[in-house]
Design a protein around this motif. Structure first.
Motif, PDB file in Angstrom:
ATOM      1  N   ARG A 204      18.244   5.584  53.992  1.00 52.92           N
ATOM      2  CA  ARG A 204      19.648   5.657  54.401  1.00 52.92           C
ATOM      3  C   ARG A 204      20.512   5.407  53.173  1.00 52.92           C
ATOM      4  O   ARG A 204      20.132   4.633  52.296  1.00 52.92           O
ATOM      5  N   LEU A 205      21.648   6.086  53.126  1.00 53.39           N
ATOM      6  CA  LEU A 205      22.617   5.796  52.079  1.00 53.39           C
ATOM      7  C   LEU A 205      23.443   4.602  52.553  1.00 53.39           C
ATOM      8  O   LEU A 205      24.337   4.724  53.395  1.00 53.39           O
ATOM      9  N   VAL A 206      23.082   3.428  52.016  1.00 55.10           N
ATOM     10  CA  VAL A 206      23.724   2.193  52.472  1.00 55.10           C
ATOM     11  C   VAL A 206      25.119   2.106  51.853  1.00 55.10           C
ATOM     12  O   VAL A 206      25.284   2.261  50.635  1.00 55.10           O
ATOM     13  N   VAL A 207      26.137   1.880  52.679  1.00 54.91           N
ATOM     14  CA  VAL A 207      27.527   1.815  52.243  1.00 54.91           C
ATOM     15  C   VAL A 207      28.098   0.483  52.676  1.00 54.91           C
ATOM     16  O   VAL A 207      27.924   0.057  53.826  1.00 54.91           O
ATOM     17  N   GLY A 208      28.786  -0.168  51.729  1.00 57.31           N
ATOM     18  CA  GLY A 208      29.384  -1.465  52.076  1.00 57.31           C
ATOM     19  C   GLY A 208      30.376  -1.324  53.201  1.00 57.31           C
ATOM     20  O   GLY A 208      30.243  -1.941  54.250  1.00 57.31           O
ATOM     21  N   ASP A 209      31.394  -0.522  52.984  1.00 55.45           N
ATOM     22  CA  ASP A 209      32.383  -0.235  54.022  1.00 55.45           C
ATOM     23  C   ASP A 209      32.675   1.246  53.970  1.00 55.45           C
ATOM     24  O   ASP A 209      33.332   1.737  53.041  1.00 55.45           O
ATOM     25  N   ALA A 330      28.254   5.772  34.142  1.00 53.41           N
ATOM     26  CA  ALA A 330      27.483   5.819  35.385  1.00 53.41           C
ATOM     27  C   ALA A 330      27.500   4.445  35.998  1.00 53.41           C
ATOM     28  O   ALA A 330      27.546   3.421  35.295  1.00 53.41           O
ATOM     29  N   THR A 331      27.472   4.425  37.335  1.00 51.43           N
ATOM     30  CA  THR A 331      27.502   3.159  38.034  1.00 51.43           C
ATOM     31  C   THR A 331      26.747   3.301  39.338  1.00 51.43           C
ATOM     32  O   THR A 331      26.347   4.410  39.742  1.00 51.43           O
ATOM     33  N   VAL A 332      26.533   2.160  40.002  1.00 51.98           N
ATOM     34  CA  VAL A 332      25.972   2.164  41.352  1.00 51.98           C
ATOM     35  C   VAL A 332      27.133   2.021  42.310  1.00 51.98           C
ATOM     36  O   VAL A 332      27.894   1.070  42.243  1.00 51.98           O
ATOM     37  N   GLU A 333      27.271   3.008  43.182  1.00 53.09           N
ATOM     38  CA  GLU A 333      28.468   3.144  44.010  1.00 53.09           C
ATOM     39  C   GLU A 333      28.221   2.616  45.417  1.00 53.09           C
ATOM     40  O   GLU A 333      27.126   2.157  45.751  1.00 53.09           O
ATOM     41  N   TYR A 334      29.246   2.715  46.241  1.00 56.24           N
ATOM     42  CA  TYR A 334      29.247   2.408  47.682  1.00 56.24           C
ATOM     43  C   TYR A 334      29.091   0.927  47.980  1.00 56.24           C
ATOM     44  O   TYR A 334      28.580   0.544  49.033  1.00 56.24           O
ATOM     45  N   VAL A 336      27.171  -1.546  47.072  1.00 55.94           N
ATOM     46  CA  VAL A 336      25.877  -2.201  47.286  1.00 55.94           C
ATOM     47  C   VAL A 336      25.618  -3.173  46.153  1.00 55.94           C
ATOM     48  O   VAL A 336      26.303  -3.203  45.122  1.00 55.94           O
ATOM     49  N   THR A 337      24.616  -4.016  46.327  1.00 54.35           N
ATOM     50  CA  THR A 337      24.370  -5.089  45.360  1.00 54.35           C
ATOM     51  C   THR A 337      23.624  -4.591  44.126  1.00 54.35           C
ATOM     52  O   THR A 337      23.602  -5.275  43.104  1.00 54.35           O
ATOM     53  N   SER A 338      23.039  -3.430  44.173  1.00 50.13           N
ATOM     54  CA  SER A 338      22.282  -2.912  43.030  1.00 50.13           C
ATOM     55  C   SER A 338      23.238  -2.587  41.887  1.00 50.13           C
ATOM     56  O   SER A 338      24.398  -2.275  42.092  1.00 50.13           O
ATOM     57  N   ARG A 339      22.743  -2.716  40.642  1.00 48.92           N
ATOM     58  CA  ARG A 339      23.515  -2.421  39.461  1.00 48.92           C
ATOM     59  C   ARG A 339      22.698  -1.578  38.498  1.00 48.92           C
ATOM     60  O   ARG A 339      21.476  -1.551  38.565  1.00 48.92           O
ATOM     61  N   PRO A 361      22.466   3.737  45.011  1.00 48.18           N
ATOM     62  CA  PRO A 361      22.774   5.133  44.665  1.00 48.18           C
ATOM     63  C   PRO A 361      23.622   5.199  43.396  1.00 48.18           C
ATOM     64  O   PRO A 361      24.533   4.411  43.219  1.00 48.18           O
ATOM     65  N   ILE A 362      23.318   6.170  42.541  1.00 53.56           N
ATOM     66  CA  ILE A 362      23.966   6.301  41.242  1.00 53.56           C
ATOM     67  C   ILE A 362      25.110   7.295  41.356  1.00 53.56           C
ATOM     68  O   ILE A 362      24.966   8.361  41.980  1.00 53.56           O
ATOM     69  N   ALA A 363      26.248   6.965  40.737  1.00 44.99           N
ATOM     70  CA  ALA A 363      27.405   7.853  40.701  1.00 44.99           C
ATOM     71  C   ALA A 363      27.830   8.018  39.257  1.00 44.99           C
ATOM     72  O   ALA A 363      28.047   7.022  38.544  1.00 44.99           O
ATOM     73  N   GLY A 364      27.932   9.265  38.794  1.00 43.76           N
ATOM     74  CA  GLY A 364      28.437   9.527  37.454  1.00 43.76           C
ATOM     75  C   GLY A 364      29.948   9.469  37.430  1.00 43.76           C
ATOM     76  O   GLY A 364      30.616   9.827  38.395  1.00 43.76           O
TER      77      GLY A 364
END
Length: 1860
Positions: A204-209, A330-334, A336-339, A361-364
């Motif tokens: 699942r694409l986990v999204v904070g909000d 690049a960053t980890v988006e949505y 989540v706690t991952s970096r 999930p990675i976002a450029g």
């Protein structure tokens, strides 16, 4: 299937039932009232379309015909409630429309996934074959099964992706409703298992909000490795701006560890609206930008897109997300706690799809930017991309319902076509789909679905419209003459073969014509200039079509030379015209490559059209016509007859007398215009150019001697002493000018007198003062030549008047261009001519010629002389044969220099062909001793020029190694291919014929050669005359050959006049002459008389011949194939072609066009039937197509039934309404109508038979060529003998007994016992002393010894005695004698009628052994061809797999009495190592197989195996039951077809077998045969079975299986068992007889057509069996002699009895068996339908063998009626066969024994003697005691101790205790 019209009394009902149902309209659009469409899905491979709509799901065919519909709403639901069962659980629930949110196809599971907005977006699975069938629906779905958005305005996109062992569902959705907050925007869900659509345990694409980002998804795609999602979203809450993104996930990543997204930016544009993925780029449509930019399309290269994602992933894996500049890229988006982390540098390669420890999930941060490639006026709502032939095409749908086709050419996009598809204002849905073939596009709007062709190439009829359309998918295929995609043009890869509008898009066209027109009387050459002409293969060629006339084309680069038609092949000039214009087309086969118009003019018609001024009209016309003044004729060509002045056409140059100004004419009156009546008046006319009209002064003599005498009165004369003469002279004669007058002899007293008209007169006749002492200035009329070389030395001729009185006056008086010119004394002519030699001068010096006589002003010419330097530039050609004869053209400048020009090649002169032109000299080379180079030089007077740069090359003389064909009609024109070497060096090859002809023939067939042909500069060389007379009374006829290549010439045979005798045929290759016989390997060329064809309408040739479309035309004639082949004959009906199918000596069969062609120029209102055989053109009269009435759409059976019904109905109405006196008239009309119907029926059957026979002969010709390679599949003798001896015992009647434990010890004594039994049987003493016969009598006398046992023992005895056939023959002879004695006492005609005794079976076996060689050498081939012809004809029509009935048969009981619509298909069968794997295997071959779309899958497999293994015996082929048929569509589309599966249609307990029509398999589909799988394993395909179980029965049982009955084409009659049992009752028989009477009227035509088609093969088979042209087998002669001997022995003199004996013993016993069961002889499969046809033919053979008269009546079976006319002829063949055998020499006992001994030796090793003895002993053991008793009672047997010897055998074989 059109219902068959029943015959019955209720005729009105019959008429109504017979009306055909209108065919369904061809649908290209689908809509449903009051329905809104949402989504579209396409099933790959099937082509089926699924439409998701509000409250509905629709299933459509590829043509958008409705197949099924499912109702999905409205439902009681609320977006605020979870799915419920009890309405009380959701009080706010209302009846809610269910909008389709997601529609996907699962190819592996063959399921349709459909998700609606209702019930929180849960999904269900439905069957692909029937969308109404629900395969899965969650009864109580949990929140993990909420898939789609529950609000219609929120988009949901998804993909079905293949994972190892299962399919997964990837779904992306926006935020909708308060219950959707916990549903992730992207989830991976399972499709199978206990909880389908659940995401439990998957990614699942986990999204904070979710609301912070608010993803809005646009599209989802997948390629071979990744899935892509295109969407819009905003950043974190602080970032309110929305941006466009694309995300990527690995297909194998079920946990979404590989999720990467990057922003997309289209420069200056808004957010992304729609997208599509092609193999090379992501095509994205963006909204209009803030600065007024219009909506645009951007293309993001896939490599750059993946590179941007890989960069973001690498930075986040290894550099904490920061780039080299230190900025965050690049960053980890949505939320989540991952970096982003700093893993090892090789982490991206080690974990290409991520893992648990990698960030996600990675976002450029860096957007991928592109420039717009296209901007449109309206917002874009849908995008679809297609990549084909290296080009990318985008299809854009806008919000106004318009579809735009865009060609992406580099960085720019071009809209090449736009069309309104949906209703105006209705946006096109993003589900824009291209079908799997790439041929059609499905466009969805809210109200309708449209099917739009991707490329409508066929709609462009010509090259110009094809290229002007600018469709990048279309181009002009030049040699096919049609607009096609590149892939459909077979030679598109070659230059100039496929023209594309985006390249140099010019169509092939005729740029110029030389000459532009020709006289109709002259057959010559015309040269077309066609740029960019495609190149052909070695054995292909172009030809020119002048209207209907074809001429071979000779191609050199862009220049094409063709010969124009002869005058008799041209249409007449239209009235009032002096020419006829024909379309001229450069053709390849039947395709026009380039076209123009060409005119043929008639100079005599020019004169006739202008009676007032014929000369002016003639020479002033557009044509090259000249005027002959004396004969007043307008002629073509170069000049008038000898001695007649010619006024040349104004088109000519370099001639003085030309144009209308040179015509003799009257210009007006010189005298008074008023003339009184009654008074003789003289009128003077002003005329001009009368010297050309023949008005010349009489040629008076200058001096005339006149006798002088004195007379008195009128009659008295005084004698002279001697003859007195005075000389009268005229000073004017020969003294036309002053100089010549003054140069005359002074004794004449001539002076130049200026009085009146100046002339030379006698002095006293000139008034004083008029005598001129000084002559006028010299006058120069002509100067030749007007050019000369700078070196001088040129002899210049000056002609005029007053050019001096003697040479002394002109010696230094001449200057040329200011340079002195030295006169030659010997060539001077007083006052009239000066010939001088020019002095040198610089090139370019020019000026007039001056002649200055002393004391007089100089005479100056109007013409100027020019010193010019001739320059040689090039040669054409640059080589030629050493024998010479090459027409060499020397190109240069100023070549027309001087008057004395000569050319040389090396040291050999090259005679020049006049005229010499300024830029070209044409000469003909002489022979050279050896090949090599030679320098070309040209001599201009005393000046010489040499062409050193390009010497002429003498090559070896051309050689010819082959020429064919070697025969032609006298009319000529047959195409002859000549092969050899060095042929391209020949300039003008000719095929010439020398003929011995009478003067009459020469006058009719030849024109005398032109003694001085005049050629104009720039005009093409005239074609050689067809026939010219030679010395010695010979006539030479020639045609020009075309040089195709260095090894191929293509010639047309010359036409030769009738009555001329052939002397020599040879090829003239410049100066090399080669006889045809030498070129063809010794085969002389032969001329056959021209063919003769009868008019189509023999009785009235002028009456139009009526043609029924679809029928084959039969044209009768004589000598049709003597000088031409079928492929060379061209038959035209108007402007259409009648395809020649068969050509025999007396018949030509051709298939006319399906529609009536148009008549050609001037041929009247009806098209003419014209047969063209080379030059022989035969017009056989006009043709009129029959217009089909409304009944033509009916089947023929329905037409006959309807006609009869209508006649009866009309008769009934008339009986009620008309008076009695009208009855007789009506009866007469009905009778005439029946006669017409019968005539039409006969004609229809005849035409159908001819067409079927033509197709069958073509198939049999192909079969004959196959048989030459593979041979006829005869059974080997071992198998043949077993099948004949033991019919019905399976394929292994003699299997060795299985040995149990302890059997080894008994094997030896058993073998010894069987050997003793063999010795006992082979003892001649034993058998001839009676007492094997007693053994046989003993066995036959036992009550339990059945007829089957008798036949079995006889066959065992035949095998046991096979090694001594002469011994077996003796036994047979003895037994036949006993049998004859037995029947003579009862009824001799019954002997050998059946096979009830052992002797009759022994006779059958004996004949089978003796005639095996005759079968293989003589009768086998026609019998096999008959079998194959039957199989081919049966397979061409539908065959019911359940009832076994066929449309094409001879057997009435097997006739399919229904009209079944069927269509022939050609399947491409994959054969080879790759056939069961990927379709692209390089080792795989494609074999075409003909099938019908109504065939069941088993029938298709049988036909496919027949085609694939057509040269292989049936026993060596794989069985149809161990193979499956697989339909291949592309690389991934494989569908296994079967007779019964889940898709089979079952209605009312009737299940229909699946057919190709059921599966919608198209024509040309690719299929493969794959091993059948059983429990996951392939069924064995072993071919070499030691004992196969027997033949397969193709027909299915019509039984009930689980209460369901099977049917295929027609349903079997549902009769109760009791009714079947009572069918034999009298009433039932009457019904059957009544039904049988109705059959011939409707269905007999099918039987007749089949019979007529097979007639030749039946005749050939009977002829082979009953012919005595070959030596009769000795066994037949021996048997017939034996029967004659037995008849004589018993005193039988009745010939009928002897006829019956011979028939029963040979024809009915052996040959009927061979006819009915060819599988006894050949290794083939015989289907039930073929077997039924063979049964009818065998019955015909039986009827032909009977002595009694063959009588038939109205109640006779249809099968007997079929051959009623042929049976008397067959009877005569049988009687002649018996008579010829009786009259042949007798077969001696020694000859028979020798032949039998040879047979024994040939086949001894092929039999199982030991097994036969063992089986034989079993029967002896069965009656052991009775046999022993019989032997002990017989005195001879007692003496020989036969009983004892038999007991010894028993003791050894079975350890039997004996008394010994």
């Amino acid at each position: 299937m059109t219902p068959r019209c029943p015959l019955g009394p209720r005729l009105l009902q019959v008429l109504l039932l017979c009306l055909p149902l209108p065919p369904p309209p061809r649908a290209h659009r689908f809509s449903a009232p009051n329905t809104t469409f949402n989504h579209l899905a396409l099933a790959p491979g099937r082509g089926t379309l699924y439409v998701g709509a509000v409250n509905r799901l629709f299933q459509l065919s590829p043509e958008l015909r409705l197949q099924a519909v499912a109702v999905t709403g409205p439902v009681f639901d609320s977006p605020d409630c979870v799915p419920f069962r009890d309405p009380a659980d959701c009080p706010q629930a209302r009846l809610t429309d269910n909008t389709n949110q997601l529609l996907l196809v699962s190819g592996r599971a063959q399921e349709l996934v459909a998700c609606g907005q209702a019930r929180q977006g849960v999904c269900e699975k439905r069957g692909l074959e029937d969308v109404a069938r629900v395969l899965y629906q969650a009864e109580d779905p949990g929140d993990g099964q909420f898939v789609a958005a529950n609000a219609p305005g929120v988009a949901t996109v998804g993909l079905v992706v293949a994972a190892p062992g299962r399919d997964l569902l990837l779904v992306a959705r926006g935020l909708a409703g308060k219950l959707a907050g916990g549903v992730p925007p992207l989830t991976v869900r399972q499709l199978a298992g206990p909880q389908p659509f659940s995401s439990e345990g998957l990614g699942r694409l986990v999204v904070g909000d979710f609301s912070d980002y608010n993803n809005s998804y646009v599209a989802a795609f997948a390629d071979a490795r990744s899935a892509y999602f295109v969407f819009r979203r905003r950043g974190a809450r602080a970032q309110a701006e929305y941006r466009s993104y694309v995300a990527r996930v690995c297909l194998g990543d079920a946990n979404l560890y590989s999720y990467v997204e990057v922003p997309l930016a289209c420069r200056g544009q808004g957010l992304i609206q729609a997208a599509s993925l092609t193999p090379s780029a992501l095509l994205a449509a963006f909204a209009a930008g803030p600065g007024g930019a219009r909506p645009a399309l951007c293309a993001f290269p896939l490599a750059e897109l993946d590179g941007s994602m890989e960069r973001a992933r690498r930075l986040c894996y290894t550099a904490g997300g920061r780039g080299p500049s230190g900025l965050e890229e690049a960053t980890v988006e949505y939320g989540v706690t991952s970096r982003c982390v700093a893993l090892p540098a090789d982490s991206p390669e080690s974990y290409p799809c991520g893992d648990e420890h990698t960030p996600s999930p990675i976002a450029g941060r860096q957007p991928l930017e592109a420039k717009p490639v296209l901007q449109l006026e309206q917002p874009i709502s849908a995008v679809a991309g297609l990549q084909t032939d290296g080009h990318t095409i985008a299809f854009l749908g806008d919000t106004q319902g318009q579809l735009h086709k865009v060609f992406l050419n580099g960085s720019q996009g071009q809209v090449y076509h736009s069309q309104q598809v949906g209703p105006p204002g209705s946006a096109i849905s993003p589900d824009l789909l291209v079908d799997s073939s790439g041929h059609h596009l499905y466009v969805l709007t809210a109200q309708q679905v449209d099917r739009v062709p991707v490329a409508a190439c066929p709609q462009f009829p010509d090259c110009a419209s094809c290229l002007q359309a600018r469709d990048p998918l279309c181009g002009w295929c030049v040699l096919q003459g049609r607009c096609t995609p590149k892939g459909q043009c077979g030679r598109a890869a070659q230059a100039n073969q496929w023209l594309w509008s985006y390249e140099d898009g010019h169509c092939p066209h005729v740029q110029s014509l030389l000459p532009a027109h020709r006289p109709r009387q002259e057959q010559g050459q015309v040269t077309l200039s066609v740029p960019r002409l495609p190149t052909l293969a070695m054995d292909e060629y172009f030809h020119c079509a002048f209207g209907d006339y074809d001429s071979l084309a000779h191609v050199e680069g862009p220049h094409v030379a063709c010969v124009t038609p002869p005058e008799d092949q041209l249409p007449l000039n239209p009235p009032g015209r002096d020419h006829v214009t024909l379309p001229l087309a450069l053709m390849f086969e039947d395709v026009a490559v380039a076209t123009t118009n060409f005119s043929f003019y008639d100079c005599s018609a020019v004169q006739a059209l202008e009676a007032a001024a014929p000369c002016r009209a003639c020479v002033g016309s557009l044509w090259r016509c000249h005027w002959c003044s004396q004969s007043s004729r307008c002629v073509y060509g170069e000049h008038c007859p000898e001695g007649e002045d010619t006024i040349y056409s104004v088109q000519e140059v370099d001639v003085p007398v030309r144009g209308p100004g040179a015509c003799p004419r009257v210009e007006g009156l010189a005298g008074p215009l008023l003339v009184p009546v009654g008074w003789e008046s003289r009128l003077a006319l002003r005329v001009r150019n009368l010297q050309h009209f023949g008005f010349r002064p009489s040629m008076a003599q200058r001096e005339l001697p006149v006798p002088i005498y004195v007379t008195r009165g009128e009659g008295q004369r005084l004698d002279n002493a001697h003859t007195l003469h005075v000389t009268l002279y005229d000073c004017a004669m020969d003294h036309p000018d002053c100089s010549r007058c003054q140069a005359a002899s002074g004794s004449l007293g001539c002076v130049w007198c200026s009085h009146g008209q100046p002339s030379c007169r006698y002095g006293p006749l000139c008034p004083p003062g008029a005598v001129e002492l000084l002559c006028p200035t010299p006058s120069i009329d002509t100067v030749e030549p007007l050019t000369g070389p700078p070196e001088g030395g040129l002899a210049l001729t000056i002609q005029g008047s007053n050019l001096g009185r003697d040479f002394a006056e002109v010696q230094d008086a001449v200057k040329v261009a200011g340079r002195p010119c030295s006169p030659e004394p010997s060539l001077y002519r007083t006052s009239a001519r000066i010939v001088c030699v020019t002095a040198p001068a610089p090139s370019g010096t020019t000026g007039p010629i001056q002649v200055a006589i002393k004391n007089r002003p100089p005479g100056i010419s109007t013409q100027h002389f020019t010193y010019q330097d001739p320059i040689l530039l090039s040669l054409s050609p640059q080589w030629g044969p050493q024998a010479g004869g090459t027409q060499l053209t020397i190109h240069g400048q100023h070549l027309q220099t001087g008057g004395d020009i000569s050319a040389f090649v090396g040291e050999q002169p090259c005679p020049i062909q006049e005229p010499v032109c300024p830029e070209a000299i044409v000469c003909h080379t002489m022979s050279q001793a050896s090949p090599g180079e030679a320098v070309v030089r040209v001599v201009f007077g005393h000046a010489q020029r040499t062409l050193l740069a390009s010497p002429f090359k003498y090559t070896a003389n051309p050689q010819l190694v082959g020429a064919e064909p070697s025969v032609s009609f006298r009319g000529g024109g047959r195409l002859i291919r000549v092969r050899g070497t060095g042929l391209d060096v020949v300039q003008q090859p000719l095929l010439s014929v020398w003929l011995e002809a009478t003067a009459e023939v020469q006058a009719r067939g030849a024109r005398p050669p032109d003694p001085s042909p005049r050629r104009s500069c720039g005009a093409p060389a005239a074609a050689p005359q067809a026939c010219i007379p030679l010395e010695g009374g010979l006539l030479q006829c020639s045609t020009v050959c075309s040089v195709n290549s260095s090894s191929l010439l293509v010639c047309h045979s010359p036409a030769v006049p009738d009555g001329a005798r052939l002397r020599r045929v040879f090829f003239a290759l410049d100066n090399v002459h080669i006889d045809f016989a030498r070129a063809s390997g010794g085969q002389d060329f032969l001329y056959q008389p021209n063919p003769r064809l009868a008019p189509l309408s023999r009785e009235e040739p002028a009456r139009p011949y009526r043609v029924k479309p679809g029928n084959v035309l039969d044209v009768e004639g004589q000598g049709l194939n003597l000088g031409i082949s079928k492929e060379e004959v061209r038959v035209r009906i108007g402007d259409g072609e009648c395809l020649v199918k068969t050509l025999t000596l007396t018949h030509l069969y051709c298939e006319p066009p399906p529609r009536a062609p148009q008549p050609t120029n001037g041929s009247g209102t009806l098209p003419q039937f014209v047969v063209q055989m080379g030059n022989v053109r035969l017009a056989l009269g006009p043709v009129q197509y029959e217009t089909e009435p409304a009944l033509s759409a009916f089947p023929i059976e329905a037409q006959v039934g309807l006609g009869m019904g209508a006649a009866v109905l009309i008769a009934a109405v008339l009986l009620l309404s008309l008076m009695y006196r009208h009855k007789s008239k009506q009866a007469l009309r009905d009778y005439q109508k029946v006669l017409v119907q019968l005539e039409n029926l006969e004609i229809g059957v005849g035409d159908q038979c001819r067409k079927e026979f033509t197709d069958l002969m073509t198939e049999m010709t192909d079969l004959s060529s196959d048989l030459e390679a593979s041979g006829i599949p005869f059974l080997d003798y071992h198998t043949y003998a077993e099948r004949v001896f033991f019919p019905g015992h399976g394929s292994c009647p003699l299997q060795p007994a299985r040995e149990g434990p302890g059997e080894d010890a008994r094997r030896v004594p058993v073998r010894q016992g069987l050997t003793q039994l063999s010795n006992l049987l082979n003892s001649k003493l034993f058998l001839l002393t009676v007492r094997a016969v007693r053994l046989i009598r003993t066995l036959e006398g036992q009550p339990g010894f059945s007829q089957r046992d008798r036949c079995h023992v006889a066959s065992l005895l035949s095998l046991a005695l096979h090694g001594k056939l002469e011994y077996l023959t003796d036994i047979l002879r003895t037994l036949l004698s006993d049998l004859a004695a037995h029947y003579v006492q009862r009824n001799p005609k019954l002997m050998l009628r059946r096979t009830e005794t052992m002797v009759e079976k022994l006779l059958t076996n004996w004949l089978s052994i003796c005639l095996y060689a005759f079968l293989k050498e003589v009768a086998g081939e026609p019998l096999y061809l008959l079998l194959r012809a039957i199989q081919y004809q049966v397979d061409k029509g539908p065959v019911d797999a359940v009832t076994g009935k066929a449309k094409r048969t001879l057997n009435d009981s097997r006739l399919l009495r229904e009209d079944v619509d069927f269509r022939p298909l050609t399947l491409m069968v994959l054969v080879g190592p790759g056939a069961s794997g990927a379709a692209g295997s390089s080792a795989t071959q494609r074999v075409p197989a003909r099938v019908l779309d109504t065939d069941t899958i088993t029938q298709v497999k049988e036909k496919v195996l027949d085609q694939v293994y057509k040269g292989t015996p049936f026993s060596q082929r794989p069985s149809v039951h161990v193979l499956d048929l697989e339909w291949r569509s592309g690389l991934a589309g494989h569908l296994t077809l079967s007779d019964e599966d889940l898709t089979s249609v079952t209605q009312n307990r009737w299940k229909r077998l699946n057919t190709l029509q059921h599966y919608k398999v198209p024509d040309g589909a690719t299929v493969g045969l794959i091993p059948q799988l059983h429990n996951g394993r392939a069924v064995s395909q072993s071919l070499a079975q030691s004992c196969p179980l027997g033949e397969n029965v193709p027909m299915l049982e019509d039984g009930e299986e689980g209460g369901v009955r099977l049917w295929h084409l027609v349903k079997a009659a549902e009769e109760p068992e009791g009714a079947k049992a009572r069918r034999g009752s009298l009433r039932e028989r009457d019904r059957e007889r009544a039904r049988a009477k109705a059959i011939p009227e409707i269905y007999l035509t099918r039987l007749l057509s089949m019979k007529g088609t097979l007639q030749k093969f039946v005749d050939d088979t009977f002829q082979a069996i009953l012919s005595v042209n070959r030596p009769v087998p000795i066994a037949v002669k021996y048997l017939f002699d034996l029967l004659d001997e037995l008849a004589g022995k018993h005193g039988i003199e009745d010939p009928e009895t002897l006829h019956i004996w011979k028939t029963n013993s040979l024809l009915l016993r052996f040959w009927v068996n061979a006819l009915k069961k060819p599988q006894l002889i050949f290794d083939v499969r015989v289907s039930d339908n073929v077997d039924a046809v063979l049964a009818v033919i065998a019955q015909t053979f039986i009827d032909s063998c009977t002595v009694s008269e063959h009588k038939v009546g109205r109640d006779s079976p249809v099968n007997k009626l079929l051959y009623a006319r042929e049976i008397p002829r067959y009877k005569q063949m049988v009687e002649r066969y018996y008579s010829d055998i009786r009259q042949s020499s007798a077969a001696s006992y020694q000859e028979m024994n020798s032949a039998l001994a040879e047979l024994s030796g040939n086949y001894a090793s092929a039999t199982h003697c030991l097994e036969a003895l063992q089986e034989l002993y079993k029967h002896i053991h069965r009656y052991y005691d009775q046999i022993i008793s019989a032997l002990e009672e017989d005195p001879v047997a007692q003496k020989m101790q036969l009983a004892c010897r038999l007991q010894q055998v028993a003791a050894l074989v079975e350890n039997k205790v004996t008394d010994l």
